[in-house]
Design an enzyme around this catalytic site. Sequence first.
Site, PDB file in Angstrom:
ATOM      1  N   CYS A  73       4.991   9.606  -0.915  1.00  0.00           N
ATOM      2  CA  CYS A  73       3.646  10.073  -0.610  1.00  0.00           C
ATOM      3  C   CYS A  73       3.237  10.994  -1.738  1.00  0.00           C
ATOM      4  O   CYS A  73       3.935  11.962  -2.027  1.00  0.00           O
ATOM      5  CB  CYS A  73       3.601  10.800   0.729  1.00  0.00           C
ATOM      6  SG  CYS A  73       2.011  11.602   1.026  1.00  0.00           S
ATOM      7  N   ASN A  84       9.535   4.571   2.248  1.00  0.00           N
ATOM      8  CA  ASN A  84       9.514   4.020   3.592  1.00  0.00           C
ATOM      9  C   ASN A  84      10.884   3.401   3.835  1.00  0.00           C
ATOM     10  O   ASN A  84      11.549   2.982   2.897  1.00  0.00           O
ATOM     11  CB  ASN A  84       8.495   2.874   3.680  1.00  0.00           C
ATOM     12  CG  ASN A  84       7.079   3.339   3.439  1.00  0.00           C
ATOM     13  OD1 ASN A  84       6.650   3.459   2.299  1.00  0.00           O
ATOM     14  ND2 ASN A  84       6.375   3.608   4.497  1.00  0.00           N
ATOM     15  N   HIS A 110      10.075   7.036   7.371  1.00  0.00           N
ATOM     16  CA  HIS A 110      10.531   7.164   5.983  1.00  0.00           C
ATOM     17  C   HIS A 110      11.999   7.566   6.028  1.00  0.00           C
ATOM     18  O   HIS A 110      12.437   8.246   6.944  1.00  0.00           O
ATOM     19  CB  HIS A 110       9.698   8.209   5.230  1.00  0.00           C
ATOM     20  CG  HIS A 110       8.354   7.696   4.823  1.00  0.00           C
ATOM     21  ND1 HIS A 110       7.965   7.545   3.513  1.00  0.00           N
ATOM     22  CD2 HIS A 110       7.301   7.265   5.563  1.00  0.00           C
ATOM     23  CE1 HIS A 110       6.730   7.067   3.458  1.00  0.00           C
ATOM     24  NE2 HIS A 110       6.296   6.883   4.683  1.00  0.00           N
ATOM     25  N   ARG A 161       0.834  -1.218   0.000  1.00  0.00           N
ATOM     26  CA  ARG A 161       0.000   0.000   0.000  1.00  0.00           C
ATOM     27  C   ARG A 161       0.872   1.274   0.000  1.00  0.00           C
ATOM     28  O   ARG A 161       1.007   1.942  -1.007  1.00  0.00           O
ATOM     29  CB  ARG A 161      -0.958  -0.014   1.205  1.00  0.00           C
ATOM     30  CG  ARG A 161      -2.149   0.948   1.066  1.00  0.00           C
ATOM     31  CD  ARG A 161      -1.846   2.417   1.230  1.00  0.00           C
ATOM     32  NE  ARG A 161      -1.292   2.778   2.530  1.00  0.00           N
ATOM     33  CZ  ARG A 161      -0.938   4.010   2.855  1.00  0.00           C
ATOM     34  NH1 ARG A 161      -1.083   5.009   1.989  1.00  0.00           N
ATOM     35  NH2 ARG A 161      -0.408   4.254   4.042  1.00  0.00           N
ATOM     36  N   ASP A 162       1.471   1.586   1.152  1.00  0.00           N
ATOM     37  CA  ASP A 162       2.244   2.840   1.236  1.00  0.00           C
ATOM     38  C   ASP A 162       3.376   2.820   0.206  1.00  0.00           C
ATOM     39  O   ASP A 162       3.703   3.843  -0.392  1.00  0.00           O
ATOM     40  CB  ASP A 162       2.816   3.012   2.649  1.00  0.00           C
ATOM     41  CG  ASP A 162       3.120   4.465   2.987  1.00  0.00           C
ATOM     42  OD1 ASP A 162       2.702   5.359   2.220  1.00  0.00           O
ATOM     43  OD2 ASP A 162       3.775   4.718   4.014  1.00  0.00           O
ATOM     44  N   HIS A 220       6.522   4.417  12.259  1.00  0.00           N
ATOM     45  CA  HIS A 220       6.480   4.331  10.790  1.00  0.00           C
ATOM     46  C   HIS A 220       7.451   5.386  10.265  1.00  0.00           C
ATOM     47  O   HIS A 220       7.159   6.574  10.291  1.00  0.00           O
ATOM     48  CB  HIS A 220       5.026   4.622  10.376  1.00  0.00           C
ATOM     49  CG  HIS A 220       4.770   4.704   8.911  1.00  0.00           C
ATOM     50  ND1 HIS A 220       4.023   3.771   8.240  1.00  0.00           N
ATOM     51  CD2 HIS A 220       5.117   5.616   7.970  1.00  0.00           C
ATOM     52  CE1 HIS A 220       3.924   4.107   6.964  1.00  0.00           C
ATOM     53  NE2 HIS A 220       4.579   5.224   6.774  1.00  0.00           N
TER      54      HIS A 220
HETATM   55 ZN    ZN Z   1       4.261   6.398   5.061  1.00  0.00          ZN
END
Ligand code: ZN
Length: 298
Positions: free
Chosen positions: A238, A247, A207, A13-14, A205
Amino acid sequence: MSDFIEIVDVSPRDGLQSQPVLLSVEHKLELINRLIDAGVRSMEAVSFVNPKRVPQMADAEEVVRGLPQRGDVTFIGLVLNLRGFERAVACNIDEINCAVVASDTFNQRNQGATTEQTMGVIKEITREIQAAGINMGVTVSAAFGCPFEGEMPMEKVVRLVQRLAAMGYTDISLADTIGAAGPSDVAAMVRRIRTLEPALSLSCHFHNTRNTAVANTYAAIQEGVTSFDASCGGVGGCPFAPAATGNVATEDLLYMIHRMGLKTGIDINKIIETAKWLEGPLGTSMPAMLTRAGVFPA
Ligand code: ZN
């Protein structure tokens, strides 16, 4: 201190959402199955968002329909509004993750609403998730800095976390969406939240935009955090934050964590193989260091 660190792989996803090449459902499912084969037991599989804004996630339902039926893997779907919640419930996703951005400007760009408006939406969705008996988590994005507003006051993030905890969230993720934090920022924030909300299970989380993600993970582990999001190969970004790179790579975190004598249950070589495979369908190379250097000793 437990010697197990949970890695939630968010590459499906991300990781994929801002890639210019749209992957087929078959390729997405191959990525997911390869991650499972490597030992990943929790992953962010899809998001249920407006397909016009995030075309890569337009086939979320089809991906979920193709997921392997097994009880030992948790598939998470990101939801930003009630419409997304309804889609997630309709396809029986294991866990729903909501998100709010700590800064108004960024939240406005990401979700078309102020932070307060999104907190209101989350409150509504949360009641529905609880009524439906689905596992839930929530992410506070841009928790360490905003591309538009600059430094993020720690107390603003802490207050959001406390309000989310009051809504019933026990799993809350702090996201350094633009890779702004350094290890001392992370340690200070985690310590503050753990003092105020000791029952909370915090996750992080990161990056790797400014090359601090591995150091930040180390700092968070020292403060007792045992769950981290990471993305196979370091794929990511993003679509709504300028110059937000990937990430932190799953294999880069695994290398450090395993060298610390901690366990993840994940085979780093299989993650490296998967990252190399993913370069094919995406037509791009992965930023992960370990995918280039390989493990040591070989
Ligand atoms: Zn993220």
